[in-house]
Structures are given as structure tokens and as C-alpha cells.
Write a protein that holds these residues in place. Sequence first.
Motif, PDB file in Angstrom:
ATOM      1  N   MET A 235      17.409  16.309  -5.647  1.00 24.42           N
ATOM      2  CA  MET A 235      16.404  15.602  -4.856  1.00 24.42           C
ATOM      3  C   MET A 235      15.245  16.522  -4.510  1.00 24.42           C
ATOM      4  O   MET A 235      14.083  16.108  -4.508  1.00 24.42           O
ATOM      5  CB  MET A 235      17.045  15.032  -3.577  1.00 24.42           C
ATOM      6  CG  MET A 235      18.059  13.937  -3.842  1.00 24.42           C
ATOM      7  SD  MET A 235      18.846  13.312  -2.333  1.00 24.42           S
ATOM      8  CE  MET A 235      17.488  12.431  -1.584  1.00 24.42           C
ATOM      9  N   GLN A 236      15.561  17.788  -4.238  1.00 29.36           N
ATOM     10  CA  GLN A 236      14.505  18.755  -3.945  1.00 29.36           C
ATOM     11  C   GLN A 236      13.627  18.974  -5.164  1.00 29.36           C
ATOM     12  O   GLN A 236      12.402  19.147  -5.062  1.00 29.36           O
ATOM     13  CB  GLN A 236      15.124  20.082  -3.490  1.00 29.36           C
ATOM     14  CG  GLN A 236      14.118  21.116  -3.010  1.00 29.36           C
ATOM     15  CD  GLN A 236      13.357  20.676  -1.770  1.00 29.36           C
ATOM     16  OE1 GLN A 236      13.952  20.263  -0.777  1.00 29.36           O
ATOM     17  NE2 GLN A 236      12.041  20.742  -1.809  1.00 29.36           N
ATOM     18  N   ASN A 237      14.253  18.916  -6.336  1.00 32.00           N
ATOM     19  CA  ASN A 237      13.492  19.077  -7.576  1.00 32.00           C
ATOM     20  C   ASN A 237      12.541  17.899  -7.802  1.00 32.00           C
ATOM     21  O   ASN A 237      11.416  18.084  -8.271  1.00 32.00           O
ATOM     22  CB  ASN A 237      14.441  19.222  -8.763  1.00 32.00           C
ATOM     23  CG  ASN A 237      13.698  19.538 -10.052  1.00 32.00           C
ATOM     24  OD1 ASN A 237      13.008  20.545 -10.162  1.00 32.00           O
ATOM     25  ND2 ASN A 237      13.807  18.645 -11.030  1.00 32.00           N
ATOM     26  N   VAL A 238      13.012  16.677  -7.467  1.00 31.85           N
ATOM     27  CA  VAL A 238      12.138  15.503  -7.556  1.00 31.85           C
ATOM     28  C   VAL A 238      10.922  15.697  -6.659  1.00 31.85           C
ATOM     29  O   VAL A 238       9.779  15.421  -7.053  1.00 31.85           O
ATOM     30  CB  VAL A 238      12.911  14.219  -7.147  1.00 31.85           C
ATOM     31  CG1 VAL A 238      11.946  13.053  -6.961  1.00 31.85           C
ATOM     32  CG2 VAL A 238      13.960  13.876  -8.185  1.00 31.85           C
ATOM     33  N   ASN A 239      11.156  16.197  -5.471  1.00 32.39           N
ATOM     34  CA  ASN A 239      10.059  16.453  -4.538  1.00 32.39           C
ATOM     35  C   ASN A 239       9.113  17.524  -5.092  1.00 32.39           C
ATOM     36  O   ASN A 239       7.888  17.393  -5.003  1.00 32.39           O
ATOM     37  CB  ASN A 239      10.622  16.897  -3.190  1.00 32.39           C
ATOM     38  CG  ASN A 239       9.547  17.159  -2.157  1.00 32.39           C
ATOM     39  OD1 ASN A 239       9.010  16.240  -1.566  1.00 32.39           O
ATOM     40  ND2 ASN A 239       9.206  18.429  -1.958  1.00 32.39           N
ATOM     41  N   PHE A 240       9.691  18.576  -5.678  1.00 32.92           N
ATOM     42  CA  PHE A 240       8.871  19.677  -6.198  1.00 32.92           C
ATOM     43  C   PHE A 240       7.969  19.203  -7.347  1.00 32.92           C
ATOM     44  O   PHE A 240       6.771  19.465  -7.364  1.00 32.92           O
ATOM     45  CB  PHE A 240       9.783  20.808  -6.675  1.00 32.92           C
ATOM     46  CG  PHE A 240       9.041  21.936  -7.338  1.00 32.92           C
ATOM     47  CD1 PHE A 240       8.403  22.911  -6.584  1.00 32.92           C
ATOM     48  CD2 PHE A 240       8.958  22.023  -8.728  1.00 32.92           C
ATOM     49  CE1 PHE A 240       7.704  23.942  -7.188  1.00 32.92           C
ATOM     50  CE2 PHE A 240       8.259  23.042  -9.343  1.00 32.92           C
ATOM     51  CZ  PHE A 240       7.631  24.013  -8.569  1.00 32.92           C
ATOM     52  N   VAL A 241       8.566  18.485  -8.301  1.00 30.53           N
ATOM     53  CA  VAL A 241       7.827  18.053  -9.491  1.00 30.53           C
ATOM     54  C   VAL A 241       6.725  17.066  -9.141  1.00 30.53           C
ATOM     55  O   VAL A 241       5.587  17.170  -9.613  1.00 30.53           O
ATOM     56  CB  VAL A 241       8.791  17.445 -10.537  1.00 30.53           C
ATOM     57  CG1 VAL A 241       8.016  16.791 -11.677  1.00 30.53           C
ATOM     58  CG2 VAL A 241       9.736  18.515 -11.076  1.00 30.53           C
ATOM     59  N   ASN A 242       7.067  16.086  -8.291  1.00 32.47           N
ATOM     60  CA  ASN A 242       6.148  14.976  -8.035  1.00 32.47           C
ATOM     61  C   ASN A 242       5.218  15.187  -6.845  1.00 32.47           C
ATOM     62  O   ASN A 242       4.238  14.449  -6.699  1.00 32.47           O
ATOM     63  CB  ASN A 242       6.950  13.695  -7.817  1.00 32.47           C
ATOM     64  CG  ASN A 242       7.674  13.258  -9.064  1.00 32.47           C
ATOM     65  OD1 ASN A 242       7.112  12.600  -9.934  1.00 32.47           O
ATOM     66  ND2 ASN A 242       8.950  13.637  -9.167  1.00 32.47           N
TER      67      ASN A 242
ATOM     68  N   GLY B 181       0.804  -1.225   0.000  1.00 37.13           N
ATOM     69  CA  GLY B 181       0.000   0.000   0.000  1.00 37.13           C
ATOM     70  C   GLY B 181       0.833   1.269   0.000  1.00 37.13           C
ATOM     71  O   GLY B 181       0.314   2.360  -0.272  1.00 37.13           O
ATOM     72  N   ASP B 182       2.128   1.152   0.321  1.00 40.33           N
ATOM     73  CA  ASP B 182       2.985   2.341   0.407  1.00 40.33           C
ATOM     74  C   ASP B 182       3.790   2.594  -0.867  1.00 40.33           C
ATOM     75  O   ASP B 182       4.408   3.656  -1.004  1.00 40.33           O
ATOM     76  CB  ASP B 182       3.969   2.192   1.578  1.00 40.33           C
ATOM     77  CG  ASP B 182       3.275   2.270   2.928  1.00 40.33           C
ATOM     78  OD1 ASP B 182       2.209   2.898   2.995  1.00 40.33           O
ATOM     79  OD2 ASP B 182       3.801   1.703   3.899  1.00 40.33           O
ATOM     80  N   LYS B 183       3.811   1.644  -1.776  1.00 43.77           N
ATOM     81  CA  LYS B 183       4.722   1.739  -2.922  1.00 43.77           C
ATOM     82  C   LYS B 183       4.356   2.850  -3.902  1.00 43.77           C
ATOM     83  O   LYS B 183       5.207   3.305  -4.673  1.00 43.77           O
ATOM     84  CB  LYS B 183       4.784   0.394  -3.649  1.00 43.77           C
ATOM     85  CG  LYS B 183       5.529  -0.673  -2.847  1.00 43.77           C
ATOM     86  CD  LYS B 183       5.659  -1.984  -3.609  1.00 43.77           C
ATOM     87  CE  LYS B 183       6.452  -3.001  -2.796  1.00 43.77           C
ATOM     88  NZ  LYS B 183       6.605  -4.296  -3.500  1.00 43.77           N
ATOM     89  N   THR B 184       3.124   3.282  -3.887  1.00 38.64           N
ATOM     90  CA  THR B 184       2.694   4.352  -4.802  1.00 38.64           C
ATOM     91  C   THR B 184       2.229   5.605  -4.076  1.00 38.64           C
ATOM     92  O   THR B 184       1.779   6.556  -4.712  1.00 38.64           O
ATOM     93  CB  THR B 184       1.558   3.850  -5.711  1.00 38.64           C
ATOM     94  OG1 THR B 184       0.474   3.385  -4.887  1.00 38.64           O
ATOM     95  CG2 THR B 184       2.028   2.710  -6.602  1.00 38.64           C
ATOM     96  N   SER B 185       2.337   5.604  -2.755  1.00 37.03           N
ATOM     97  CA  SER B 185       1.823   6.727  -1.968  1.00 37.03           C
ATOM     98  C   SER B 185       2.950   7.679  -1.577  1.00 37.03           C
ATOM     99  O   SER B 185       3.819   7.330  -0.783  1.00 37.03           O
ATOM    100  CB  SER B 185       1.114   6.208  -0.712  1.00 37.03           C
ATOM    101  OG  SER B 185       0.705   7.285   0.101  1.00 37.03           O
ATOM    102  N   TRP B 186       2.909   8.892  -2.134  1.00 38.82           N
ATOM    103  CA  TRP B 186       3.913   9.908  -1.801  1.00 38.82           C
ATOM    104  C   TRP B 186       3.694  10.496  -0.402  1.00 38.82           C
ATOM    105  O   TRP B 186       4.584  11.135   0.149  1.00 38.82           O
ATOM    106  CB  TRP B 186       3.873  11.030  -2.840  1.00 38.82           C
ATOM    107  CG  TRP B 186       4.521  10.652  -4.138  1.00 38.82           C
ATOM    108  CD1 TRP B 186       3.999   9.887  -5.131  1.00 38.82           C
ATOM    109  CD2 TRP B 186       5.836  11.000  -4.559  1.00 38.82           C
ATOM    110  NE1 TRP B 186       4.894   9.737  -6.152  1.00 38.82           N
ATOM    111  CE2 TRP B 186       6.046  10.427  -5.828  1.00 38.82           C
ATOM    112  CE3 TRP B 186       6.868  11.766  -4.000  1.00 38.82           C
ATOM    113  CZ2 TRP B 186       7.222  10.571  -6.545  1.00 38.82           C
ATOM    114  CZ3 TRP B 186       8.046  11.922  -4.719  1.00 38.82           C
ATOM    115  CH2 TRP B 186       8.219  11.324  -5.970  1.00 38.82           C
ATOM    116  N   GLY B 187       2.529  10.282   0.148  1.00 39.00           N
ATOM    117  CA  GLY B 187       2.216  10.903   1.439  1.00 39.00           C
ATOM    118  C   GLY B 187       2.492  10.033   2.647  1.00 39.00           C
ATOM    119  O   GLY B 187       2.370  10.496   3.776  1.00 39.00           O
ATOM    120  N   ASN B 188       2.869   8.768   2.419  1.00 35.34           N
ATOM    121  CA  ASN B 188       3.124   7.868   3.543  1.00 35.34           C
ATOM    122  C   ASN B 188       4.602   7.893   3.926  1.00 35.34           C
ATOM    123  O   ASN B 188       5.425   7.174   3.364  1.00 35.34           O
ATOM    124  CB  ASN B 188       2.697   6.439   3.183  1.00 35.34           C
ATOM    125  CG  ASN B 188       1.192   6.297   3.138  1.00 35.34           C
ATOM    126  OD1 ASN B 188       0.462   7.259   3.366  1.00 35.34           O
ATOM    127  ND2 ASN B 188       0.713   5.100   2.841  1.00 35.34           N
TER     128      ASN B 188
END
Length: 811
Positions: free
Chosen positions: A231-238, A202-209
Motif C-alpha cells: 500500500m505504501q508503494n501504491v502511495n509512492f508511485v501515484n 469531484g473526489d473520484k480522481t483527486s489524490w489530494g482530497n
Amino acid sequence: MIFNWFKIFIYHLKQSKLFSFLNVLGLSIGVAGVIFAILYWNNENAYDQWNPEKENTYQVLNKIGMTGNTWASNSIPFGETCKATIPEIESVCFFNNTWYDNAPIKFQNKKIMADKITVADNGFFDVFPFPIVQGAKTNILKEDNSVAISEETAKLLFNNQDPIGQSINYSNKFYTVKSVYRLMKPSSIQPNYVFGGVQREGDKTSWGNFNYGMMIKAKKGTDPVALLKKMQNVNFVNRTAKDAKESGQTVAQYVKENGETTVIIDQLQTARLHGTKSSQGINFPEGRGNLQLLYIMVGLSILILVLSLVNYINLATASAIKRAKEVGVRKIVGATKGQITTQFIFETSIIVILSIIFALAIVELSLPYYNNFLKKTLTMNGGEFYLQLIFIFGLVIVLAGIFPAVYISNFETLKVLKGNFSRSKSGIWIRNSMLIFQFGIAAFFIIGALIVNSQVDYMMNKELGFNGDQVLRIQFNTPERKQRTDQYLTMKQEIRKISGVQEISTFAGTFGNSTNSSSGFTHNGIVVQPRNVEMDFGFLEMMKIKIVQGRDLSPEFASDTVSNMLMNETLVKTLNLKNPINTVITSGWGDEGGENLKFKIVGVVKDFHITGLQDKVPPMVFVNLKTLKWNNFNNVYIKVSPNNLSETLAKLKSYWEKNVNPDYPFDYEFVNKGFAKTYQEQVKQKDLFFILNLVVIVIAIFGLFALASFSMERRLKEIAIRKTLGAETDILLKELSKQYVIFCLMGFAIGIVPAYILLQKWLENFAFRINVSIVPFSIALVSLLVLTLMIVLAKAYQVTKIDILKYLKYE
């Protein structure tokens, strides 16, 4: 020549046994303090230094924009996306956050209660490359049913059998042993078992967990600043840009309303002491180094050594007056300044060697208590330690030996041999300055001990908002978490029948360690991230936690298990709710269709301390166990009668081991004792200050007594003349002691400034703290004055009783 110097040293040692003993003891205490600090320093700075990848390995943390909290946890898709899109990242490792699991491990007919269990993925041995002594060396945890174990565990579990390929049972699943590794210590993680299969579907696709600890291994030569930017850019985009688009806002609007998660990376080489502190306070299973305590230990030990050196120099220069004629005669017969200086440095070297031997004995005898204080297993060995010991030896000789030696070698021959040198004021200003410095250090320690003691007493006696008297916290381990609530409710009815049990309830958390989860939501444009308190009916009443508005959740209302909630005062204030009762909140929890659930506030809970007094009371929401059905609680709370307690505990133990989970021991703790662990560190610092305070006072007494003795013995003829002229004893006492009172006041004035600044800094660690008043400073001043007068007046009274004829018969 050296033999002759040694004979002279022994002669003077016998002539001044007391002062020689004080010299050696004072230096021994100072050196012992430094050795203790060095052992602690070496251990803390040795963490992860064995790791060949320490410079390329980073721990990933996240600063949550909406609350400012820093989490040492991450989501799986964030890590996997970073690995896939950033070429500098060589490997990513997920593990089960910042703690170990303790659980039964079964092999055939053998069962052991194992500790230090970690669950991770295949990247674990890339970032923590423990040497593999048996089995596979690569792709060890590629399959989810794989496990690697330490050498000690292999011997414990399998004796002389080959562990590779054996099947062991953990958490009702079977795992195959793929490798045996050798633990390298100290390390930020030192597991006995590393099981595969950490990632939940259940966590493999959840960015919020944010449920996983995460480490990355970068390629050699990677610029960490550039890596962090990517890495910050990955967080920003996704995350940021995607969430903004889904909410129909521009990125700027979304960030202004919700904030943005900031990625943080800490290099493993320095993470133990200098890494970013997470809001939970723990970044790795082996804990986080206490940099403040380390600095306190090192700083105080250096202060004590300086105090000992000042003491020694004072005594050495004062006692040198008695050896003035010896120096004069030696100069007459041809001795040079260099020879005299070398002789006195030689004598200092002998004293320092004796002091270090005594210091090592003090450390060896005290090391078990020191290890217990720090919860470590420090030992006095290793090449680095012996080199440091040699350095201390040289440093102490230079600092303690050179000044007295040069001072003595500069005695003027004619003045010395004319016989007036004993009344000379040579060097007095230096000795007095050093005495004032000693008073300053003593004042600092006394003030520090009083303020630390007051803060700890405040923490121990502050009203916590709950009452844990006679309430047991018992670990509730069940094989199937999904059925945990149903098992608890069934068990609850049976336990209530046990005599001595007054009440039983539970909640998803522990007092002192917060709750097991938190969820963010927005109300009227205000973003909050409250702690989730899933609880049974009657929990608040059992813990004597008050409701200040509205009512408690009750089984009498069906909606209390569906759509009603409570909030604490902090959350109500944060949301600016003037009339919170019956206000409907859109929570951060979603239903099966993805829609956020709505809840009505039916009560406001008075703030209570779920964590230690270092932290502010967090915002909290309270719902019933059946509302979210997360089964997220790990303990059961039982209030018992103080009468026949041992009998009640025996009955609970019997029921627990038979009906709850026979694989786990009956493990309980009183809630009050559990919460007391939150200020355990401060109690240790209080005890440390108390011990060091005694040490400093003892050294200061040595110095004051010796200096007063030398000073007054130089004035014996003056005292005899004053008595002949009719001076009263009280007048003489006042005259002899007044300069020491002035020195005491000057030293105190010097000591209060650093004491106030540094202790205010220390108090900033606590959200709930005392206000520094004038009281500890007043007590410190009075204590110093009383101590000074007791020592000085005792010696002064002794010299006023001298035989006048003995000192005036040749005048």
C-alpha cells in the motif's frame, strides 16, 4: 466440625463488632473498586469482537509528511488503486469519515429527527457484517439510492409494514430500503441508517482530497506487514513520485522539501484501544477508547484492593493476639497446624463472601452514576463477569487469608499458655511495614488529587484568546449547501432586527473542535498545513479576538473578499516572517484553471484556542466567506443581551423554525459551554481522584485506628506503671504517637516518587499545563500528619485516662 468453626466465628464477631465491621467494609470497598474496573475493562475490550472479520479488517490512516499530522481519512483513487493492484485486498469500504450525521428522515407523511446516520459504499457490509434479517444479503449499497436500516429503526419508521422496497427521504433525496440488519454491540460503528452514494464525483480522481474514512478487508492469512508495504508503494508511485516529476524535482529533493505521506493500517480487533490516534482524536463514529483512563481505573482499583487487603491482614494479625490462648488450648488437645490454618481460612472466606455481597450492593447502587461518568450502559451480567467474580473471591481469600492463618497456627503453645504472649512483639514488623505501605498509597492519592485538580482549574481559568460570553452557536442547516452563504447573508439582516440580538457572524468551524478544513502550501521552502478559517466580516471583533499587527478584514476593502488574508501568530512564526504585513503568499487553493491563488497578508491575529488545551494552537489563515465560496460553515454565531434572554431565544426559535429550515429543530449552545466540553474528560478524572481519595483515606483511617487501638491496648500495663512513676499526660501522648509520625513520614517518602513520575506522564497529554511545584507535596504531607495525629492522639488520650489499680492490682 464446620458448624463448630462457624459458631466460633460468630462468637468472635460479636466480641469485636467494630473491627469486624471495619474488616468487611474495607474489603467491600476494595472489591467494589475492582468490579467497577472489570466492567469498564470488559466493555472496552469487547468492541468489534462480535465481528467475524475483525482479524482481516483494517482501518487505513495517513501520516502527512509535511506536518506530521495523522488523518483517519483517505482519497478515493488511493483506495481504488490499492484494490485493483494488490491481490491480498478482498474489499475496500469508504464511509463519510469519523462522524455520524443527524438529520430529518421522511416517510410518506411521517417525519422523524434521526441520529447515527452513516453514508458509505457497497463494501460497508463486507467489513461490518451485521446480520441481515430482511431483504438483500449482498450488494446492498450497490446503487447510490440504496439504504439499509437497523431493526429498531424499521420498527420506529414503518411500524408493522414491510420496510423492504419502501422509499424514504434523506437530505432531499429519495432512497430505497434494500435491507434490515441487526446491530451488534459494542461496535466501532453502530449506525441506525447506512445510505449509499458516499463518493462524490469531484473526489473520484483527486489524490489530494482526504475526505473519506476507509476500511480494507484482506484475505485470510495475509501478512499485514507485507500488505502495508504494498500500500505504501501504491502511495509512492501515484503520489510522491508523480508529484516529484510534475514539479521537476528528483524524488529525494521532493521528499526533503515536502515530506512523504506514510500509510498506517490498524487491525479492527485492537483498533479501539491500541489503534493509532488521529490528530482529530476520533477514528470511528463511536469514538476511540481511552486507554489511559482505562489503565488509571484498573491501576487505582488494584491499589485500593491492595490497601484493603493490607488493612485486613493488619487487623487480622493484630487481633489474633487475643485468640492466642484459644490456639494454644486447641493445640494441647490435639489440633494440627493444618486444622488451625483451615479454620482461619474458613473464617476469612465468610468475611470475603460478606464483603463481595456488600460490594455487589455498592456497585448496583452506584452503577447509574458510574454509567453517567463513562457515558456507557454497563451491567453486571454475562458469563465472563461471573467467572471474574469467582476469581476475585479465590484471589482475595488466598491473599487475605493464608498469611494470617499461617501466622496464627505458628503460635508457640508454651509461650501462649504462660500468659506473656499479649506483650510479644511477634509480627509487629510486618504490621508496621504494611502500615507504612498504607501511608504511601494514601500519599500517592492525595498528591494525585491535588495535581489533577490544579491542572483542571488551570484549564478552566486560562485566558483562551476569545470571549464567548452571551454568544450562541446555532446549527445552520440548509437544503442547498451551494446557496448557504447567500441564505446566511439574507437571514443576517432579518435577525439583526430581533430585539436582544447584538451581533451576528459565522465561521467555518466550532470552538473546541477546530475548523472544517485545512490546506497546505510552501513559502520560502517552509511547508505548512494551516487550518482554514472562512469567516464573515466582524467575526473576530464579536468574539473579542485581537489583531496584533495590521488590520481586520473589512467590507470597506473590495480586495478583502478576493485576495487578502490574515494569519495567526503561530503561522507567522512558523514561516519566519519578520514583517508579515503586505507579504504575498502563494496559497494551497487553486483557481478554475488549476493555478494556485496568491494572497496578501493584511493582518496578524493574536493566537487563540480553537481546540482544547490538550493541543497546541494550530497555524491558521483567515479569509472572507466570499473569497473561496466553499459554503463550508455549519453554524451561525449570535451575541445576545443578557436582559430578557428567554424572550430573545423565543423570538430566534420562532424565526428559525419558520424561515431557516423547518425540518430541523432550533438547536443552540452557548460558546463557553461548548468549549468547556474539551476538558470534560479531565473534570471526570478530577472527580474520580476526589472520590477515590476519600475512599483511600477512609480505609487508611480504619487501619490506623484499629492498629493504634490494638497496639496501645497491649501497652496498658506499661502505661499504668509510667503513670504510677509520675509520667505526665503530654509525655505519654508523645511517647505513644511518635512511632506513627515516623511511619507516616516513611510512607510519604515512598509515595512521592511514583506520584511524581506518573503525574508528570499524565501532564504530558496537555500542550498547556501546570508546572509541578512543591505545594501539592507539602499539602499532602501536612494532611497526612494532621490526620495521623488526630486519630492516634485521640486514642492515646483515651488510654492515658485508664484506672491504674485495674492493671496493677495483681503486680
